[in-house]
Design an enzyme around this catalytic site. Sequence first.
Site, mmCIF file in Angstrom:
data_model
loop_
_atom_site.group_PDB
_atom_site.id
_atom_site.type_symbol
_atom_site.label_atom_id
_atom_site.label_comp_id
_atom_site.label_asym_id
_atom_site.label_seq_id
_atom_site.Cartn_x
_atom_site.Cartn_y
_atom_site.Cartn_z
ATOM 1 N N LEU A 85 0.827 -1.215 0.000
ATOM 2 C CA LEU A 85 0.000 0.000 0.000
ATOM 3 C C LEU A 85 0.858 1.260 0.000
ATOM 4 C CD1 LEU A 85 -2.639 -1.020 2.697
ATOM 5 C CD2 LEU A 85 -3.017 -0.833 0.246
ATOM 6 N N GLY A 86 2.024 1.154 0.581
ATOM 7 C CA GLY A 86 2.872 2.342 0.650
ATOM 8 C C GLY A 86 4.154 2.029 1.371
ATOM 9 N N GLU A 87 5.032 3.031 1.366
ATOM 10 C CA GLU A 87 6.325 2.841 2.015
ATOM 11 C C GLU A 87 6.706 4.119 2.733
ATOM 12 O OE1 GLU A 87 9.400 1.788 -0.667
ATOM 13 O OE2 GLU A 87 10.834 1.331 0.924
ATOM 14 N N GLY A 88 7.114 4.012 3.978
ATOM 15 C CA GLY A 88 7.557 5.182 4.734
ATOM 16 C C GLY A 88 8.990 5.002 5.162
ATOM 17 N N GLY A 89 9.431 5.874 6.067
ATOM 18 C CA GLY A 89 10.814 5.806 6.518
ATOM 19 C C GLY A 89 11.100 4.580 7.369
ATOM 20 N N LYS A 141 2.012 -3.344 8.802
ATOM 21 C CA LYS A 141 3.167 -2.441 8.687
ATOM 22 C C LYS A 141 4.404 -3.212 9.120
ATOM 23 C CE LYS A 141 4.858 2.106 9.828
ATOM 24 N NZ LYS A 141 4.432 3.490 9.789
ATOM 25 N N ASP A 165 4.063 12.292 15.791
ATOM 26 C CA ASP A 165 4.395 12.355 14.361
ATOM 27 C C ASP A 165 3.153 12.652 13.524
ATOM 28 O OD1 ASP A 165 6.093 12.297 12.220
ATOM 29 O OD2 ASP A 165 6.172 10.107 12.049
ATOM 30 N N VAL A 181 4.018 -0.713 4.194
ATOM 31 C CA VAL A 181 2.679 -1.087 4.631
ATOM 32 C C VAL A 181 2.048 -1.948 3.536
ATOM 33 C CG1 VAL A 181 0.386 -0.274 5.285
ATOM 34 C CG2 VAL A 181 2.412 0.951 6.073
HETATM 35 P P1 ATP Z 1 6.353 6.974 8.406
HETATM 36 O O1 ATP Z 1 7.093 5.687 8.277
HETATM 37 O O2 ATP Z 1 7.222 8.072 8.868
HETATM 38 O O3 ATP Z 1 5.078 6.846 9.193
HETATM 39 P P2 ATP Z 1 4.587 7.286 6.176
HETATM 40 O O4 ATP Z 1 3.472 7.652 7.106
HETATM 41 O O5 ATP Z 1 4.703 8.052 4.923
HETATM 42 O O6 ATP Z 1 5.970 7.388 6.912
HETATM 43 P P3 ATP Z 1 3.787 4.559 6.429
HETATM 44 O O7 ATP Z 1 3.298 4.860 7.796
HETATM 45 O O8 ATP Z 1 4.695 3.404 6.246
HETATM 46 O O9 ATP Z 1 4.511 5.777 5.769
HETATM 47 O O10 ATP Z 1 2.532 4.377 5.487
HETATM 48 C C1 ATP Z 1 2.661 4.262 4.116
HETATM 49 C C2 ATP Z 1 1.297 4.397 3.467
HETATM 50 O O11 ATP Z 1 0.523 3.237 3.744
HETATM 51 C C3 ATP Z 1 0.490 5.554 3.999
HETATM 52 O O12 ATP Z 1 0.638 6.688 3.210
HETATM 53 C C4 ATP Z 1 -0.942 5.060 3.941
HETATM 54 O O13 ATP Z 1 -1.551 5.542 2.772
HETATM 55 C C5 ATP Z 1 -0.830 3.564 3.878
HETATM 56 N N1 ATP Z 1 -1.369 2.963 5.096
HETATM 57 C C6 ATP Z 1 -0.779 2.901 6.305
HETATM 58 N N2 ATP Z 1 -1.556 2.280 7.199
HETATM 59 C C7 ATP Z 1 -2.675 1.939 6.546
HETATM 60 C C8 ATP Z 1 -3.900 1.271 6.924
HETATM 61 N N3 ATP Z 1 -4.090 0.831 8.174
HETATM 62 N N4 ATP Z 1 -4.848 1.106 5.988
HETATM 63 C C9 ATP Z 1 -4.639 1.540 4.730
HETATM 64 N N5 ATP Z 1 -3.543 2.178 4.308
HETATM 65 C C10 ATP Z 1 -2.568 2.379 5.201
HETATM 66 MG MG MG Z 2 2.929 6.614 8.775
#
Ligand code: ATP
Ligand code: MG
Length: 525
Positions: free
Chosen positions: A16-20, A39, A139, A24
């Site tokens: 769904l996505g990637e953060g630091g 996650k 955060d 996810v």
């Molecule tokens: P960080 O690691 O600093 O939190 P971030 O918030 O950009 O960075 P992630 O928290 O890894 O990255 O989340 C990545 C993406 O995954 C998010 O932008 C969100 O759209 C999606 N995501 C996270 N949690 C969920 C969830 N429970 N349901 C659906 N999508 C989610």
């Molecule tokens: Mg996040």
Amino acid sequence: MEGQLLGGRYRLVRQLGEGGMGEVWEARDETLDRQVAVKVISLLAGGESRGDDARARFLREARITARLQHPYIVSVHDLGESDTQRGTVPFLVMELVRGEGLDVKLREGSVDLAEAARWGAQICDALGDAHAHGIMHRDIKPSNILVTPSGTVKVLDFGVARAADPYATADRLTQTGFIVGTPPYMAPEQARGHPEPRSDLYALGCLLFELVTGRLPFQAPDSVGYLTAHLSQQPPAPSSVAAGVPEAWDAVLLRLLRKDPTKRYASAADAAQALRRLADAPKPVPAATAPLAEAWPSSSPGGPSPRKPVAPRSWIAIAIWFLITLVAATVTAANIDGAYDGRDVASGAGAVAIVTVGLIVWFAVEARPGWQARVALPLRFLPPALLFCAYAMVVASAAADDSIDWGYWLLPGGISTLTLAGLLAMAAALTSRTERRRRGIGYALVGVNAVAVLGSSTQLVSGSRVGFQYVGFVQPQWVPLAVGVSAIALYCTREITTRRAGSASGSRRTPPSTTTRAGSPRSSR
Ligand code: ATP
Ligand code: MG
């Protein structure tokens, strides 16, 4: 990782996505036969004992935040560890939210003001619940807020930034001494390593500022720049940044963005109330009639606003007013020049009138956060401007004297005029400590001042003019010397404070998950 089974139960379906901190994934819970979000904290991947400690801590912290249950907070279903090619990796299983992140909404463009206020109020409700359980978010940023198709928010990653700090040691975890968060949204006290619940309100202020104006309250090239700006710069009024933002928003956002947490809303519930009033405001709100007073939190909904307590700075203003009035009255009564021509009375009354008007303006500005941001910039120029006026008066009275030696005046006088002009320009350069170009101007002006100081001291040392009484008791060499030295001292003090703030935040590293990926201070974007 697609198709991988985590914890013997969660089958990863698609990313769904990637953060630091990691990735996810949408996953299928094969035991309960439902879709979930997982996650994977790859930041804490590894096999060595230090990694084990960090993961144990993550699980401990995450377990605490998993207790939160609120309609606006994403539910955490499970926690676990899985063995991957990269070693043991902790993961967090959450409710899968079908919706869009605020980061996506921001990229898509214009957000409706009432909608932004409603989302803000819901985020405050979520924060209020977490704060009541002793949990801070730390955060708050657009990618950590999802908006469901029905238009309600789900706050993600409560406390995860801190839980996933791979560098925290057991004892540091219990202290307030390390930084987690994302610099563009980080409250000054959090940047100093002392976050508190109202730090979340500050981050929300940054987020809402960005939603309604399309840009962050502070612009900076890197993480240190953002932290420095949060510590030392006044945010602009949102209505001055984007046309169409009513002044009522200025008051609410600038209050959320106050440097001193005690000056922000006392609680998330108070902020929610102010935001709900904005959401309910009739559209469009005419700027001239925007109910600024509404922005102050009212503990009794619908009732009269509580009296605002007098701030300590206001007491200082009153004390200065009293002192000047006392001095003016004493000077008038003592009639120092011995001539009863009414000039003493006129100047005494004039001084009292000026400081009284000043005090009234002070209180008017104090009462309106929107005005404060507008006068912050001109105020920076006030001290050098006053200094310049005082110097101009000295030069003018000297010029009226026939015995003036113009050749003498031009060198040290010219240099000191240059110094004063330099001081004025330096005030401009000092308005931003985060732009490289303005910093350059500042350094150049310090150089000019150093030359002026050198020129003036050479005059002094040569001795030819020493003893010459220029205007009364002022020897002109001392004017450029004093101004030049204080200008350099002023600049250096600012520079050292700024750098200290920068290196403090730099040395207390921020985990890559939340902040500092080289060249990308906004890791999530
Ligand atoms: P960080 O690691 O600093 O939190 P971030 O918030 O950009 O960075 P992630 O928290 O890894 O990255 O989340 C990545 C993406 O995954 C998010 O932008 C969100 O759209 C999606 N995501 C996270 N949690 C969920 C969830 N429970 N349901 C659906 N999508 C989610
Ligand atoms: Mg996040």
